[in-house]
Design a protein around this motif. Sequence first.
Motif, short mmCIF file in Angstrom:
data_model
loop_
_atom_site.label_atom_id
_atom_site.label_comp_id
_atom_site.label_asym_id
_atom_site.label_seq_id
_atom_site.Cartn_x
_atom_site.Cartn_y
_atom_site.Cartn_z
N GLU A 520 13.13 51.96 58.12
CA GLU A 520 13.09 51.18 57.45
C GLU A 520 13.76 49.36 58.41
O GLU A 520 14.11 49.23 59.08
N CYS A 521 14.20 48.27 57.12
CA CYS A 521 14.65 47.07 57.76
C CYS A 521 15.70 47.10 57.96
O CYS A 521 16.56 48.38 57.11
N ARG A 522 16.22 46.93 59.18
CA ARG A 522 17.61 46.37 59.44
C ARG A 522 18.60 45.63 58.67
O ARG A 522 20.07 45.54 58.49
N ASN A 523 17.83 44.54 57.91
CA ASN A 523 18.87 43.83 56.67
C ASN A 523 18.68 44.04 55.19
O ASN A 523 19.02 43.06 54.55
N CYS A 524 17.37 44.59 54.83
CA CYS A 524 17.17 45.30 53.23
C CYS A 524 16.64 46.66 53.27
O CYS A 524 16.55 47.14 54.00
N LEU A 528 9.23 49.12 56.10
CA LEU A 528 8.78 47.91 57.05
C LEU A 528 7.19 48.24 56.92
O LEU A 528 7.07 49.63 57.05
N CYS A 539 9.64 42.82 57.85
CA CYS A 539 10.15 42.82 56.68
C CYS A 539 9.60 41.29 55.94
O CYS A 539 9.96 40.75 56.54
N TYR A 544 12.12 40.58 59.28
CA TYR A 544 12.56 41.01 60.13
C TYR A 544 11.34 42.04 60.95
O TYR A 544 10.76 41.82 60.26
#
Length: 805
Positions: A520-524, A528, A539, A544
Amino acid sequence: MSLYCDVSLPVPLDTPFTYALPLTLQHRVQPGCRVIVPFGARKLTGVVLECHDRRPEVEARGVLRLVDEEPALSPELLQLGLWIAEYYCAPPGETLRSMLPLTSDVRTGKVISLTPAGQEAARQMPILTEAEDPVAQVLHVLERRPLSETALKKKLPLAAGAIRSLERKGYVAIERLQLVRDPLRSRDGRLMVELEPGGALSAKLSGAEKRLLDFLALNPGGHELVPLEENVKGSAPAARRLAKAGAVRLWKVPGEQAVPFAPISRPVLNAEQQVALDSIRASLASDRFHTFLLHGITGSGKTEVYMHAIEATLELDKSALLLVPEIALTPAMAGHFYGRFGDSVAILHSAFTDLERAEQWRRIRRGQSRVVVGTRSGVFAPVENLGLIVVDEEHDQSYKQEEAPRYHGRDVAIVRAQRAGATVVLGSATPGLESRYNATRGKYTLLELRERIEKRPLPAVELIDMRLEFLETRQQSLFSRRLMQAIEARLDAGEQVMMLLNRRGFSTFVACRSCGARVECRNCSVTLTYHRREQRLLCHYCDYAAPVPKVCPKCESEHIYFLGSGSEKVEETLHQAFPRARIARLDRDTVGGRRQYESILSGFRERSFDILVGTQMIAKGHDIPNVTLVGVVSADVGLGLPDFRAAERTFQLLTQVAGRAGRGDLPGQVLIQTINPDHYAIRFAAAQNYQGFYEKELNFRRQLHYPPFSAMANILVRSEKMEEALKLSGMLGRHLLSPPENVKVLGPATAPVARLKAEHRFQFLIKSSSRRTLAELLRGIRRFAEEYRWPATALVIDVDPLSLM
């Protein structure tokens, strides 16, 4: 003459600020002009709303500079901007700033100087060499004189970190400046020079200055500066120096737009087109506001109706404004309008540079361009004597702004036309439900084009059930046998094919076979997407990027696998199946700008490619006669999203892309692969039956009180800290426990994308049968957030949302 002015500033506050006018500006400042004013420690550019003599309760700070000698916003546009701010619950200053493409007129900068403490520290610090401490270097450089941040960083490459350190210690002061650019240095118009009678001359003149003065003395009158360079070398810098000394005069004259175009013939309209045009002509002649919904099937010649309507507008000595979706305004389309209307056309596009947009905007304001073609923000073009606004593909989502102010270009166009007494034409093959409902109720006049031009047939559409395909082949294939056979037949016949999959990348996500974890995205809170060509995971929300993992980040298993398909995988699979075919791909990954976009499209139009693969970018209004087959790899993408408009968007996309086939002399065919062949959106799209879909979807909306049967707003509460997002959404939830009558509040609930760009998000959906009641409730929510001093970015209000994600 006024002593004070109220200025709307681009800050998240609704109230204007009162400033005192210096004596030199009291006769010059007018509502709609931009001024530079102090705001705390900053200097901001704002728009004047009113000039008056009312003394404020506290001492007013003075206006620093006037940016515009003439109002940048006319009274009509100023009032329109204030309406947008009120209706869409946006700060007026930010709204007015978004209306003006003139950011290049004002340049921002920072000047850094030493404080008394910094001067003392510089005196006590020994002089160091360049290779030593950058903090000491910055102190010693600034000890001589203050410098701009740009000059300081150019002088000392490591200055950025040193400046931050010195600011924390209180050793430097940073002054933020906003400066008006020299209008004579813009590329807008031609720069002229002439001798100033009685001008003072310096005893020390350079060779270029002497030659220029001699030339102007021998050749009286104004001369254009650029051609003058051929006769007097170095004339441009010499002229500027002499103008400062008062020896010559410099001024600008409007430049003519040099656009190469070939005249385009004027086709004869068919009977349906003529009926539509006659209705529009009658409205134009009446000088009264009227809205038409032009519902024409794909290939029915809506653009030609627009062209004739614009010609009729020009004949009445009025101006016309055409809005098109972002992706549809290609150089080829612009060239089409230049060919028809010559250099009276101005193009407003977000892909232009700030200077290009500003120059086009000024041409419109001077009245040089009476035909304006633009994307969403083109609705704010300073068109005088407006007679007609056309909104092409009025259903398109790109007309809705994603950031504040979250206005809808189509609806703003209608309000602007209403205030100007102009005619509006909304055109589409798949009108938005709200627009068609307004036509049914008589709010708009419905004009229909039921046949393609030259009586060409609509393409034959066939649904392919991928569930049956799997049962018969026992293989999970990207393409069905039927689609592969159809592609091969078209390639053998020398015809062209379009392939749609509305999803970017190669694989939708990467997962672990051992523990089931997804990367997964680290911000959302989204997975990915695997992009094979770049060999990275990306992302699609925050951009990202991460390398492709060799082991599972969670359990360190080596059993990594890739699931799902995107347009990149479609392209590669086609290359493997048809190695001799020339294949191009059109999506955000292959298009970095408008030139690449047009290059791919023009190459396909000129038959340099046999197959064009893409996302929804290939579905918008392209007219390529040799395309006889359109394949939809998966019609189900987006159908299951938690959004009440998901079915409508699916129907519109399938209908639009199907319309790309058979637009020439050869008949077209459309093959749609799906695992939901019984879904009404897919069935009606295959039947090309808009009326059937409209009635079915309208019944669904009526039962659940969704637009057009209610006014709606989407409220987001967001914060980088989960605890704060929960706390704020809880506060707002308690505030909305007893909503007004005829208002329904859903939430708070976690947003469909719970975390986006490092912010946790909670959502409220508010529906009301009364738009006035909804507006009052939203204003109350904003007051509530201000009263409890919420962070400026914590509350997002989206009125008439097109997406609930």
